[in-house]
Scaffold this motif. Structure first.
Motif, PDB file in Angstrom:
ATOM      1  N   LEU A 156       0.832  -1.204   0.000  1.00  0.00           N
ATOM      2  CA  LEU A 156       0.000   0.000   0.000  1.00  0.00           C
ATOM      3  C   LEU A 156       0.871   1.261   0.000  1.00  0.00           C
ATOM      4  CD1 LEU A 156      -2.812   1.208   0.046  1.00  0.00           C
ATOM      5  CD2 LEU A 156      -2.802   0.998   2.542  1.00  0.00           C
ATOM      6  N   GLN A 157       1.940   1.252   0.772  1.00  0.00           N
ATOM      7  CA  GLN A 157       2.850   2.399   0.793  1.00  0.00           C
ATOM      8  C   GLN A 157       3.506   2.598  -0.574  1.00  0.00           C
ATOM      9  OE1 GLN A 157       5.317   1.188   4.144  1.00  0.00           O
ATOM     10  NE2 GLN A 157       4.383   2.743   5.454  1.00  0.00           N
ATOM     11  N   TRP A 199       2.382   1.605  -3.477  1.00  0.00           N
ATOM     12  CA  TRP A 199       1.358   2.046  -4.429  1.00  0.00           C
ATOM     13  C   TRP A 199       1.152   3.554  -4.333  1.00  0.00           C
ATOM     14  CZ3 TRP A 199      -3.421   4.289  -3.253  1.00  0.00           C
ATOM     15  CH2 TRP A 199      -4.294   4.446  -4.337  1.00  0.00           C
ATOM     16  N   SER A 200       1.110   4.066  -3.110  1.00  0.00           N
ATOM     17  CA  SER A 200       0.904   5.498  -2.915  1.00  0.00           C
ATOM     18  C   SER A 200       2.069   6.299  -3.486  1.00  0.00           C
ATOM     19  CB  SER A 200       0.732   5.796  -1.422  1.00  0.00           C
ATOM     20  OG  SER A 200       0.570   7.180  -1.195  1.00  0.00           O
ATOM     21  N   ARG A 210       2.093   6.322  -7.295  1.00  0.00           N
ATOM     22  CA  ARG A 210       0.890   6.878  -7.914  1.00  0.00           C
ATOM     23  C   ARG A 210       0.216   5.848  -8.834  1.00  0.00           C
ATOM     24  NH1 ARG A 210       2.629  13.127  -9.482  1.00  0.00           N
ATOM     25  NH2 ARG A 210       3.328  13.706  -7.386  1.00  0.00           N
ATOM     26  N   MET A 243      -5.873  -2.492  -5.799  1.00  0.00           N
ATOM     27  CA  MET A 243      -5.416  -1.115  -6.030  1.00  0.00           C
ATOM     28  C   MET A 243      -5.514  -0.775  -7.510  1.00  0.00           C
ATOM     29  SD  MET A 243      -2.040  -1.687  -3.700  1.00  0.00           S
ATOM     30  CE  MET A 243      -2.029  -3.374  -4.330  1.00  0.00           C
TER      31      MET A 243
END
Length: 302
Positions: free
Chosen positions: A145-146, A148-149, A152, A258
């Protein structure tokens, strides 16, 4: 004050004309004709009549205020309004069938899907709050998740490179969601083995264990992430063989979906999966955790 006076006023939204009583059948006619683009074929598939299908389409067009089809030399084509309306109509029909069979409900505001076959095979899925990832959850899912953020959602981003081996990637297609990438360190690979896992590349979800019912239940969360370009966490409890033709084996896992992008900027759905350490699905106990193979886990150093 009389009983009549104590009755709360009907909200303005409910005072409008209700939806047509045959709305579901009208939508079935629309979706089927949109699929076949041939009135005779649609009538045969629906076991209906030409007059009924035409009437359903006309009623929908009148209610929506826009034509859904154009007809030229008896050939049907979807209009822009028809193309825009079709995906949601399909989803409503699929979800309606599941709801009618008691397979879809909401629990604590989160969508829950359940399906059981006469032979004992089952599939339970419930959406979970994202905070569950941080509250004693999987270190791998946290890292994905980190990444992916930071990336972008760009699959080829350097920020996401270290996590590519832990995920699966899907592309939407006219035949449904197609698996385009299987990470060699992913939970899917740990379950099936590298050779069998790689054979899933290019395979539509409907050909995975569970068949079309499995595809219908996965379609809604996949479509939600595609539409929102966001993230979604689900918990799944099911039974899946560990080899082609093998006996189903209990499996409980958490799946993080995601929204991503391929290098050409087209939509890529990224899925990261890790085994569950607790079951958070209404009506499902933790017996699946005790019965799962111990070697079915992701090795993640962080």
């Amino acid at each position: 004050m009389s009983d009549i006076e104590r009755v709360a006023p009907v909200p303005q939204a409910l005072q409008k004309d209700p939806a047509p009583a045959l709305l579901f059948e009208m939508m079935r006619s629309f979706v089927t004709l949109a699929h076949t683009l041939n009135l005779s074929h649609a009538v045969a598939e629906l076991a209906s009549t030409r007059q009924t299908v035409r009437r359903h389409i006309q009623q929908l067009e009148e209610a929506m205020g826009a034509p859904l089809f154009t007809i030229e030399n008896r050939r049907y084509s979807l209009t822009k309004a028809g193309v825009e309306a079709l995906p949601e109509a399909r989803d409503i029909i699929d979800r309606g069938k599941l709801w009618l069979d008691g397979k879809t409900r909401h629990a604590d505001g989160m969508l829950r899907l359940s399906h059981e076959e006469p032979n004992g095979w089952c599939f339970h899925q419930q959406q979970q709050p994202l905070s569950l990832i941080w509250d004693g959850g999987s270190a791998m899912l946290q890292a994905v998740l980190q990444a992916w953020s930071l990336s972008r959602g760009e699959l080829e981003s350097e920020a996401f490179r270290a996590m590519r081996p832990y995920v699966l990637v899907y592309r939407d297609s006219p035949n449904g969601w197609i698996c385009t990438e299987v990470g060699e360190k992913s939970f899917y690979t740990q379950w099936w083995g590298w050779t069998n896992a790689r054979s899933s590349i290019g395979r539509p979800i409907k050909l995975f264990p569970g068949g079309p019912e499995f595809e219908n239940m996965l379609n809604y969360p996949f479509r939600e992430v595609e539409a929102t370009c966001g993230v979604r966490l689900d918990e799944v409890v099911t039974e899946i063989p560990r080899e082609e033709g093998g006996a189903p084996v209990p499996l409980a896992y958490k799946r993080l979906l995601m929204a991503g992008r391929y290098p050409d900027k087209s939509f890529a759905l990224i899925a990261a999966v890790d085994r569950s350490t607790s079951v958070n699905i209404v009506g499902v106990d933790d017996s699946f955790l005790r019965e799962m193979p111990l070697d079915a886990k992701v090795t993640f150093a962080g």
